[in-house]
Design a protein around this motif. Sequence first.
Motif, PDB file in Angstrom:
ATOM      1  N   GLU A 125      18.963 -49.663  83.379  1.00 47.48           N
ATOM      2  CA  GLU A 125      18.871 -50.024  84.794  1.00 47.48           C
ATOM      3  C   GLU A 125      19.589 -51.328  85.115  1.00 47.48           C
ATOM      4  O   GLU A 125      19.528 -51.778  86.264  1.00 47.48           O
TER       5      GLU A 125
ATOM      6  N   THR B 103      20.112 -41.475  78.207  1.00 44.78           N
ATOM      7  CA  THR B 103      19.280 -41.118  77.046  1.00 44.78           C
ATOM      8  C   THR B 103      20.133 -40.907  75.810  1.00 44.78           C
ATOM      9  O   THR B 103      19.813 -41.405  74.720  1.00 44.78           O
TER      10      THR B 103
ATOM     11  N   THR C 196      12.758 -44.171  76.855  1.00 43.72           N
ATOM     12  CA  THR C 196      12.745 -45.337  75.970  1.00 43.72           C
ATOM     13  C   THR C 196      12.145 -44.981  74.623  1.00 43.72           C
ATOM     14  O   THR C 196      12.684 -45.345  73.567  1.00 43.72           O
TER      15      THR C 196
ATOM     16  N   SER D 296       7.340 -47.999  80.558  1.00 48.32           N
ATOM     17  CA  SER D 296       8.752 -47.705  80.745  1.00 48.32           C
ATOM     18  C   SER D 296       8.887 -46.214  81.003  1.00 48.32           C
ATOM     19  O   SER D 296       7.912 -45.457  80.938  1.00 48.32           O
ATOM     20  N   PHE D 297      10.108 -45.778  81.278  1.00 53.70           N
ATOM     21  CA  PHE D 297      10.399 -44.350  81.377  1.00 53.70           C
ATOM     22  C   PHE D 297      10.314 -43.717  79.997  1.00 53.70           C
ATOM     23  O   PHE D 297      10.577 -44.363  78.978  1.00 53.70           O
TER      24      PHE D 297
ATOM     25  N   CYS E 107       0.542 -49.370  85.561  1.00 52.33           N
ATOM     26  CA  CYS E 107       0.540 -47.942  85.898  1.00 52.33           C
ATOM     27  C   CYS E 107      -0.440 -47.618  87.020  1.00 52.33           C
ATOM     28  O   CYS E 107      -0.249 -46.650  87.752  1.00 52.33           O
TER      29      CYS E 107
ATOM     30  N   TYR F  57       6.385 -45.772  89.577  1.00 50.94           N
ATOM     31  CA  TYR F  57       6.943 -46.166  88.281  1.00 50.94           C
ATOM     32  C   TYR F  57       5.862 -46.967  87.545  1.00 50.94           C
ATOM     33  O   TYR F  57       5.705 -48.145  87.811  1.00 50.94           O
ATOM     34  N   TYR F  58       5.128 -46.435  86.648  1.00 55.29           N
ATOM     35  CA  TYR F  58       5.040 -45.080  86.129  1.00 55.29           C
ATOM     36  C   TYR F  58       3.569 -44.717  86.125  1.00 55.29           C
ATOM     37  O   TYR F  58       2.732 -45.594  85.888  1.00 55.29           O
TER      38      TYR F  58
END
Length: 386
Positions: A165, A70, A98, A94-95, A353, A325-326
């Motif tokens: 990743e 991050t 981002t 995304s996570f 999702c 995820y996610y």
Amino acid sequence: MLATAEVSGLTVPFFTQSDTFSRLWPTTRRHIVEVARNGKYSHGAKVAELERALADYTGARHVVGVGSGTDALVLLLRACGLRPGDEVVVPAFSFIATASSVVLAGGRPVFADVEPDGYGLSAASVAAVAGPRTRFVMPVHLFHHTADMTALTSLGLTVVEDSAEAIGMRHGGVHAGLLGAGGVLSFFPTKTLGAIGDAGAVLTDDPAVADTVAALRHHGRFGPTLGDFPAINTTTGAAGQNSKMDDLQAAVLLAKLGRLEADVRRRAALADRYAERLTGVPGVRKLPAARPGVRGVFYVYVVEVDRRDELAAHLASRGVETEVYYPTPLHLQPCFAELGHRPGDFPHAEAACRHTLALPLYPDLPFSAVDRVCAEIADFLSGRTA
């Protein structure tokens, strides 16, 4: 949202690296002893050694070690000239880092949809949402291959890659993170190259970007700082932060880097086993697919299935741990409510999702465990379980 099995002694963990760590302990110990003898445990010689090794592996002209993936995104955006209020287009799937990294760097995230296959940022969706204040686009190389960088680099925006990743992934022979202004790596423990805590790095071929990231990670101090005990109160050229990499994390990463390609091959073999066992199973909607011209690396193995949450609960009851995820797309996260998005704005991201489920995948996983996971999935989706 981790679905964790409760059957003691019978679990297939979603992730573990205990066997790997045991095998690599002699090499890891040697690196740790060198750290202890040097007497500097953060931002020291071992970090510099790791930076050089990662540059050799990726082909990057510059690698800058930082405290987390991050932090790498935040510092890279700042180093690439992000100004307060600048818009950065990011994928809705995304996570959270981002999009939150854009906010932390002073920018404004603008969401776009993803491709239905592979979940890469859709260039067409980026073009549709970009406006006069949009200066950056941040594709994410998610799960097992890169986004469509040919299309995304042709949009006329500064490309900053969330390649957290993506160690080992290559697009047209170029390592992920080096297809635009720069990219990042995360070394969170579950990553393909994972530490035993938080660590990250910035990759770039631009010396000015590298110098700025190197200064910002250490409170804005420009010039050589790695291994520098004195002069902590020297003049600073920018308002930076404390994001120095620990040398103990660098020691672990150096030990594991020598096995990285073997681990990548093992992950690919496990992914092939999953594909062999799950192809044609009713209720398995989608399996990972390759992208032409891309050397993919399986960080996780993500499938789309019917009745995803019920399946995850069933697998947990049978001793198989999974991860979603996610569960919530980024544009519908509460922290971005002020942007005014509604369900249906980005249908491919929202569909992902609802249906994606990550199955166990790591070098220590035996093929017999893959077979067990697949059998449980097939039994549940076919209605053969109670």
